[in-house]
Design a protein around this motif. Structure first.
Motif, short mmCIF file in Angstrom:
data_model
loop_
_atom_site.label_atom_id
_atom_site.label_comp_id
_atom_site.label_asym_id
_atom_site.label_seq_id
_atom_site.Cartn_x
_atom_site.Cartn_y
_atom_site.Cartn_z
N VAL A 65 0.87 -1.18 0.00
CA VAL A 65 0.00 0.00 0.00
C VAL A 65 0.91 1.23 0.00
O VAL A 65 1.53 1.56 1.02
CB VAL A 65 -0.94 0.02 1.23
CG1 VAL A 65 -1.97 1.12 1.09
CG2 VAL A 65 -1.61 -1.32 1.40
N GLU A 66 1.00 1.86 -1.16
CA GLU A 66 1.96 2.98 -1.34
C GLU A 66 1.41 3.91 -2.41
O GLU A 66 1.00 3.46 -3.48
CB GLU A 66 3.32 2.39 -1.73
CG GLU A 66 4.30 3.33 -2.37
CD GLU A 66 4.86 4.36 -1.41
OE1 GLU A 66 4.38 5.51 -1.44
OE2 GLU A 66 5.76 4.01 -0.60
N ASP A 67 1.37 5.21 -2.09
CA ASP A 67 0.75 6.14 -3.05
C ASP A 67 1.73 6.62 -4.11
O ASP A 67 1.32 7.07 -5.16
CB ASP A 67 0.12 7.33 -2.31
CG ASP A 67 1.14 8.09 -1.51
OD1 ASP A 67 1.94 7.43 -0.81
OD2 ASP A 67 1.16 9.32 -1.57
N ILE A 81 3.31 -1.13 4.09
CA ILE A 81 2.42 0.03 4.14
C ILE A 81 3.23 1.32 4.33
O ILE A 81 4.09 1.41 5.22
CB ILE A 81 1.41 -0.10 5.30
CG1 ILE A 81 0.53 -1.33 5.06
CG2 ILE A 81 0.54 1.14 5.41
CD1 ILE A 81 -0.44 -1.61 6.17
N ASP A 82 2.95 2.28 3.46
CA ASP A 82 3.57 3.60 3.60
C ASP A 82 2.83 4.38 4.68
O ASP A 82 1.60 4.30 4.79
CB ASP A 82 3.49 4.33 2.25
CG ASP A 82 4.17 5.68 2.31
OD1 ASP A 82 5.27 5.75 2.90
OD2 ASP A 82 3.60 6.65 1.79
N LEU A 83 3.56 5.15 5.49
CA LEU A 83 2.92 5.89 6.59
C LEU A 83 2.08 7.05 6.06
O LEU A 83 1.02 7.35 6.59
CB LEU A 83 3.97 6.45 7.54
CG LEU A 83 4.34 5.60 8.75
CD1 LEU A 83 5.17 6.44 9.71
CD2 LEU A 83 3.10 5.10 9.47
N GLY A 84 2.57 7.71 5.00
CA GLY A 84 1.86 8.91 4.53
C GLY A 84 0.94 8.62 3.35
O GLY A 84 1.25 8.97 2.22
N LEU A 85 -0.19 7.99 3.66
CA LEU A 85 -1.15 7.71 2.58
C LEU A 85 -2.06 8.92 2.38
O LEU A 85 -2.29 9.67 3.32
CB LEU A 85 -1.98 6.46 2.93
CG LEU A 85 -1.17 5.16 2.95
CD1 LEU A 85 -2.02 4.04 3.51
CD2 LEU A 85 -0.68 4.81 1.55
N PRO A 86 -2.59 9.12 1.17
CA PRO A 86 -3.39 10.34 0.93
C PRO A 86 -4.67 10.40 1.76
O PRO A 86 -5.06 11.48 2.20
CB PRO A 86 -3.69 10.27 -0.57
CG PRO A 86 -3.48 8.85 -0.96
CD PRO A 86 -2.41 8.32 -0.05
N ASP A 93 -4.17 3.68 -2.17
CA ASP A 93 -4.71 4.39 -1.01
C ASP A 93 -5.26 3.40 0.01
O ASP A 93 -5.35 2.20 -0.25
CB ASP A 93 -5.78 5.40 -1.45
CG ASP A 93 -6.88 4.74 -2.24
OD1 ASP A 93 -7.44 3.74 -1.76
OD2 ASP A 93 -7.16 5.21 -3.38
N ALA A 94 -5.60 3.91 1.18
CA ALA A 94 -5.98 3.06 2.29
C ALA A 94 -7.28 2.29 2.00
O ALA A 94 -7.41 1.11 2.37
CB ALA A 94 -6.17 3.91 3.55
N ARG A 95 -8.22 2.95 1.31
CA ARG A 95 -9.52 2.32 1.05
C ARG A 95 -9.36 1.08 0.17
O ARG A 95 -9.84 -0.01 0.52
CB ARG A 95 -10.45 3.34 0.38
CG ARG A 95 -11.86 3.35 0.92
CD ARG A 95 -12.62 4.53 0.34
NE ARG A 95 -12.43 4.63 -1.12
CZ ARG A 95 -13.17 3.94 -2.00
NH1 ARG A 95 -14.12 3.16 -1.59
NH2 ARG A 95 -12.94 4.07 -3.29
#
Lengths: 476, 225
Positions: free
Chosen positions: B6-8, B50-55, B32-34
């Motif tokens: 999960v990475e934007d 998982i990236d910490l800074g998701l949109p 995105d998280a969804r």
């Protein structure tokens, strides 16, 4: 007196106010005392003069016969009894009165009415020069208190009437005694009230100090309680809270800016690095392999520089996020020396360790490790081969002192004390001038201080001072 | 093994997918998280990256949400933040791990393997390690190259043990510092290289085949030729 008591402002304020109060009341009492003493003397002097007149008239009117002595003596006795009958605990009369009539020309000699024999009184009167009708104090042998004596010359005779000052003195003594008792009690009461009220007030100031100190550079969310009554201290708390609001918002702003910078730079660098790495894994030619490796190493150095720059900026603004835990300083230093020993050996440096055990600080372990490694890396980068590096750690009065001293060339004179500033470095230095700035910033963020200087025989000295935790008995 | 990334950042997402596929794993991606949550709920993944800074959501909140929904596979967190949040360190104790950007692919793979090993309980700690003619006895703290007993200091032994545990796989300097010395620092000097150099002089000096190899720009690997 316990030391902690002397160190409080409440104690000093109460001592000084009580002292001022005691002096003021003592002064007021002295004035009252003098006025009362004077009034009493005037009172007894008036009595003496009046009675002397009366006795002189009685003496004139009485024929000089056998009854003369009895008549005048009776009158004198009666006069003495006019005075209030003050007796002491043993029943002795306090107002001793004497009457002496000297008749140098008359055959009667002299007439004496008074306590005891007349000789000591006569000697005392002869020794003093008494102006007529002017009461004067003279002391009589065998009597502890002085007598107030008036002389009255009349028709060749002299009448002396004396009144002991014992009553006056007794009264004044009683007055002084009562005063001292009351004085002591009120001063003590005043001291206790002053101490209690200032202590209460200053405890509120102390709680403000404690809260602000606890805030430090970590969690800025805490606020001081603001009491409803708007006195000076509540206003102090309010002012502090407003200041904290401002600091918190600027710190948050700085953090979001540095985070944004870091994020915006790191994401592309991550992609570039990954691309280089995958190119490296596809068996490139010798030439492009070198270029790829250099690019990757360059990127890594760039990142370290970026991170350190942002860390120093945050730390200098007091915005560094600290994740504090208990850190054993001597253990941390030994671990780092353990890591760096081969690198130090390679340059033939010798290390002298003089570390006090059981020195604990509340610190962010990762930041502290980086600061300490920076110090060693600084030595590695700037010392010529085969130097001696001495590391000393000691603790005193709740603060840990760490010094790193070498016998190298020392800090270049053109840098001097600015070595702790950002981007300041020697002309021949290969570094970015961030290492010591980072150390300084981290130490400051932990409530300590860093100093640089030169040793007695040249060489560089870096000294750190950090607030130490109380010794943990269980650990020792 | 199947992972969900999960990475934007599309570039990072792309190379992660490629690198993991090359390493022999199956990879799903979400930006995105969804979308990530919809895919995670399928329950087919062995680990998440998982990236910490998701949109649309903070990565940490997402993990907490997933845990409450019963999604329990281990997570490797990617963070571009400089200082590592206490909450992230907390997750590390809970069996998850984190990696700060930028990272070496070798380190990402090593941490993923570590996560998977920790989550599978059947794994027991070995008593001996072996690579080519190098033998390490973890109980007696002895290392032998063939018949020759190696005279190692405790730190050299720990370093060799770490390299041997990861035999055939590249380890970076950061990983060595983290695992052997328990320090997350970025030294500007070649402090790790000096350790490796010393170790190599003891392990490979009298041997025909060198075991410890330098991979420039990445790190070191212990392997047979």
């Amino acid at each position: 007196m316990p030391k902690f008591l002397r160190a409080t402002a409440a104690w000093r304020i109460s001592i000084w106010t009580s002292l001022a109060f005691a002096l003021g009341t003592a002064l007021a009492f002295s004035i009252v005392y003098l006025v009362v003493a004077k009034a009493m003397q005037e009172h007894s002097d008036a009595w003496l003069s009046g009675e002397a007149d009366v006795l002189a008239r009685v003496s004139d009117d009485t024929p000089r016969d056998r009854l003369y002595n009895r008549v005048v003596g009776e009158v004198a006795e009666l006069a003495a009894q006019e005075l209030p009958d003050e007796r002491n605990a043993r029943g002795q009369r306090l107002n001793s009165v004497f009457f002496l009539e000297l008749d140098p020309g008359g055959g009667q000699g002299s007439l004496w009415v008074g306590p005891g024999s007349k000789e000591p009184f006569q000697r005392a009167i002869d020794g003093a020069t008494l102006a007529p009708d002017q009461p004067q104090s003279i002391s009589v042998a065998g009597w502890p208190t002085t007598f107030r004596v008036v002389a009255h010359h009349d028709n060749g005779r002299t009448i002396y009437l004396g009144l002991s000052n014992r009553g006056t003195r007794f009264l004044l003594r009683k007055l002084t005694g009562r005063f001292l008792l009351l004085w002591g009690a009120t001063v003590l009461m005043g001291f206790l009230v002053a101490y209690w009220s200032t202590r209460r007030t200053l405890l509120r100031v102390q709680s403000i100090t404690d809260t602000v100190a606890r805030l430090g550079s970590g969690d800025l969310a805490e606020r001081l309680p603001e009491p409803v009554n708007a006195d000076e201290i509540s206003r102090l708390a309010q002012t502090f809270n407003h200041m904290l609001d401002r600091i918190q918002s600027s710190v948050n702003e700085l953090r979001s800016v540095t985070d944004a910078v870091a994020h915006d730079l790191k994401s592309p660098v991550t992609s570039i690095r990954a691309a280089l790495e995958s190119a490296l894994s596809n068996e490139p030619s010798e030439h492009s392999r070198d270029a790829l490796c250099e690019a990757i190493e360059g990127l890594d150095r760039l990142l370290v520089l970026l991170n350190t720059t942002l860390d120093v900026a945050e730390a200098q603004a007091g915005a560094l996020r600290l994740d504090r835990e208990s850190v054993d300083l001597s253990g941390a230093i030994r671990q780092i020396i353990d890591l760096y020993q081969p690198a130090l050996d390679q340059k033939q440096h010798t290390i002298e360790l003089d570390l006090e055990d059981g020195v604990f600080i509340e610190a962010d372990c990762h930041l502290m490790n980086r600061a300490l490694t920076n110090l060693i890396e600084n030595e590695l980068a700037h010392l010529p081969a085969a130097c001696r590096i001495a590391i000393r750690l000691s603790s005193k009065d709740g603060s840990a002192a760490l010094t790193i001293q070498d016998n190298g060339p020392g800090f270049p004179p053109d840098i001097g004390a600015r070595a702790l500033e950002r981007f300041v470095r020697g002309k021949h230095s290969q570094g970015h001038g961030l290492g010591l700035a980072f150390v300084d910033a981290v130490v400051r963020a932990h409530g300590g201080s860093a100093r640089i200087g030169s040793g007695p025989s040249g060489g560089a000295v870096v000294s750190l001072s950090l607030p130490a935790k109380a010794l943990q008995a269980a650990v020792r | 093994m199947r992972f969900l990334v999960v990475e934007d950042d599309i570039a990072i997402q792309g190379f992660l997918a490629r690198a993991l596929a090359e390493a022999g794993y199956q990879v799903d991606t979400a930006s995105d998280a969804r979308t990530g949550e919809l895919k995670a709920l399928e329950g087919i993944h062995d680990a998440f990256i998982i990236d910490l800074g998701l949109p649309d959501m903070d990565g940490l909140d997402l993990i907490i949400r997933w845990r409450s929904q019963g999604i329990s596979a281990p997570v490797l967190i990617l963070s571009a933040r400089r200082s590592v949040d206490e909450r992230v360190r907390g997750l590390e104790q809970g069996g998850d791990d984190y990696l700060t950007k930028p990272f070496a692919l070798a380190e990402l793979l090593a941490r993923l393997r570590n996560l998977l090993r920790r989550s599978s309980t059947s794994q027991t700690d070995p008593l001996r390690l072996q690579a080519a003619d190098l033998q390490i006895d973890l109980v007696r703290h002895e290392a032998r190259r063939g018949d020759h007993l190696l005279q190692l200091t405790p730190q050299e032994f720990a370093l060799l043990e770490y390299l041997c545990r990861n035999a055939g796989r590249v380890v970076t300097r950061t990983m060595i510092l983290d695992h052997v010395w328990r320090m997350r620092i970025d030294p500007a000097t070649n402090v790790v290289d000096v350790h490796i150099y010393r170790l190599r002089s003891k392990v490979d000096q009298n041997a025909l085949i060198p075991l410890i190899h330098t991979i420039r720009g990445v790190g070191y690997v212990l392997k047979n030729a």
